[in-house]
Design an enzyme around this catalytic site. Structure first.
Site, PDB file in Angstrom:
ATOM      1  N   ASP A  43      28.928  36.496  50.540  1.00  0.00           N
ATOM      2  CA  ASP A  43      28.184  37.415  49.672  1.00  0.00           C
ATOM      3  C   ASP A  43      26.765  37.540  50.197  1.00  0.00           C
ATOM      4  OD1 ASP A  43      30.016  36.055  46.984  1.00  0.00           O
ATOM      5  OD2 ASP A  43      30.074  38.155  47.639  1.00  0.00           O
ATOM      6  N   GLY A 150      25.784  40.463  42.122  1.00  0.00           N
ATOM      7  CA  GLY A 150      24.515  39.747  42.186  1.00  0.00           C
ATOM      8  C   GLY A 150      24.617  38.276  41.867  1.00  0.00           C
ATOM      9  N   PHE A 151      25.655  37.882  41.104  1.00  0.00           N
ATOM     10  CA  PHE A 151      25.773  36.479  40.703  1.00  0.00           C
ATOM     11  C   PHE A 151      27.233  36.083  40.532  1.00  0.00           C
ATOM     12  CE2 PHE A 151      21.307  36.169  40.032  1.00  0.00           C
ATOM     13  CZ  PHE A 151      20.921  37.446  39.613  1.00  0.00           C
ATOM     14  N   GLY A 152      27.542  34.801  40.759  1.00  0.00           N
ATOM     15  CA  GLY A 152      28.863  34.274  40.445  1.00  0.00           C
ATOM     16  C   GLY A 152      28.907  33.844  38.991  1.00  0.00           C
ATOM     17  N   ASP A 183      36.814  41.649  42.950  1.00  0.00           N
ATOM     18  CA  ASP A 183      35.859  40.552  43.106  1.00  0.00           C
ATOM     19  C   ASP A 183      34.986  40.444  41.866  1.00  0.00           C
ATOM     20  OD1 ASP A 183      33.031  40.152  45.435  1.00  0.00           O
ATOM     21  OD2 ASP A 183      33.973  38.744  44.040  1.00  0.00           O
ATOM     22  N   GLY A 184      34.998  39.235  41.258  1.00  0.00           N
ATOM     23  CA  GLY A 184      34.145  39.009  40.101  1.00  0.00           C
ATOM     24  C   GLY A 184      34.960  38.588  38.889  1.00  0.00           C
ATOM     25  N   GLY A 205      35.342  32.802  43.131  1.00  0.00           N
ATOM     26  CA  GLY A 205      34.303  31.835  43.450  1.00  0.00           C
ATOM     27  C   GLY A 205      34.391  30.644  42.511  1.00  0.00           C
TER      28      GLY A 205
HETATM   29  C1  DX5 Z   1      29.105  38.715  42.899  1.00  0.00           C
HETATM   30  C2  DX5 Z   1      29.905  38.377  44.122  1.00  0.00           C
HETATM   31  C3  DX5 Z   1      31.197  37.655  43.838  1.00  0.00           C
HETATM   32  C4  DX5 Z   1      31.014  36.384  43.045  1.00  0.00           C
HETATM   33  C5  DX5 Z   1      32.363  35.871  42.628  1.00  0.00           C
HETATM   34  O1  DX5 Z   1      28.140  39.640  43.221  1.00  0.00           O
HETATM   35  O2  DX5 Z   1      30.181  39.547  44.844  1.00  0.00           O
HETATM   36  O3  DX5 Z   1      31.857  37.367  45.047  1.00  0.00           O
HETATM   37  O4  DX5 Z   1      30.353  35.454  43.810  1.00  0.00           O
HETATM   38  O5  DX5 Z   1      32.199  34.728  41.858  1.00  0.00           O
HETATM   39  P1  DX5 Z   1      33.049  34.488  40.530  1.00  0.00           P
HETATM   40  O6  DX5 Z   1      34.479  34.403  40.986  1.00  0.00           O
HETATM   41  O7  DX5 Z   1      32.514  33.198  40.033  1.00  0.00           O
HETATM   42  O8  DX5 Z   1      32.816  35.635  39.628  1.00  0.00           O
END
Ligand code: DX5
Length: 231
Positions: A43, A150-152, A183-184, A205
């Site tokens: 990322d 932007g964040f996990g 993703d997400g 993630g």
């Molecule tokens: C967010 C990223 C994702 C995120 C996934 O902007 O693109 O890849 O890290 O993390 P999770 O699975 O924890 O939502």
């Protein structure tokens, strides 16, 4: 073969490296490969396209010798055309460009291919599926974000499943050879919704790193759940 949309495409489980121990990234990348992932997603955030800052090309280059699976760079950056060559040199096999991040998406995807890498296009939650209609011949994959990037650790947006199905329909109707990634917020309770809508590549993630059974268990469980939607 079931008539499930996308069942002609193999299921792939892809880790986001964000939740890994950043002080031991090389070992973490090797551990992900040993856990059976199909590729690894980096990322890449620039603090402008998204309000977070992560991996420069040198970090990825340092980790490249620690794994043999494909590296994909999810470029959450403004003007990705300015950075693409650096990430290909760093060992990324596939660059994912956001449709919202570049003025000339068709030209930018073409430039990524000319660098010898695979090209893919990503859509933020508010961006309609039609934004990729005229570049499906240039890409090997479309990424439908199931969180705002932007964040996990954010909650999965099930409201994106109709868009996943719409993109899958566009790909099938156009006869394109294109994977569909989400993703997400992907985890044991959300992966089947995304796979049933037509996604065949699932990025996770926090769900991988919070599994008390370990990475291999987490990867195996997500794969089994996703494949079960096709039976
Ligand atoms: C967010 C990223 C994702 C995120 C996934 O902007 O693109 O890849 O890290 O993390 P999770 O699975 O924890 O939502």
């Amino acid at each position: 073969m079931s008539d499930h949309p996308g069942s002609d495409r193999p299921i792939e489980i892809v880790p986001s490296v964000l939740p890994a121990d950043l002080a031991r990234l090389g070992e973490e990348v090797a551990a992900l490969e040993a856990a059976g992932v199909d590729r690894i997603q980096w990322d890449v955030m620039d603090g402008r396209f998204v309000p977070n800052l992560t991996f420069g090309p040198d970090v990825i280059a340092a980790c490249r010798p620690h794994a043999t699976v494909r590296f994909e760079a999810h470029l959450m950056v403004e003007a990705p055309e300015d950075l693409a060559a650096r990430y290909v040199e760093a060992g990324c096999d596939l660059l994912i460009v956001h449709a919202e991040s570049t003025r000339h998406l068709h030209r930018t995807l073409g430039a990524v291919r000319e660098l010898g890498a695979g090209a893919a296009v990503a859509l933020n939650p508010a961006t309609p599926a039609t934004a990729v209609a005229h570049v499906l011949d240039l890409v090997e994959m479309v990424l439908v974000m199931t969180v705002n990037p932007g964040f996990g650790g954010q909650d999965y947006l099930a409201s994106m499943e109709p868009k996943v199905a719409e993109v899958r329909r566009m790909v099938l109707d156009g006869g394109h050879d294109v994977d569909l990634e989400v993703d997400g917020g992907i985890g044991p309770s959300t992966v089947q919704g995304a796979a049933a809508a037509g996604a065949n590549i699932l990025v996770a993630g926090s769900a991988l790193y919070r599994d008390s059974g370990g990475l291999a268990h987490a990867v195996g469980e997500l794969r089994e759940l996703a494949e079960a939607t096709r039976r």
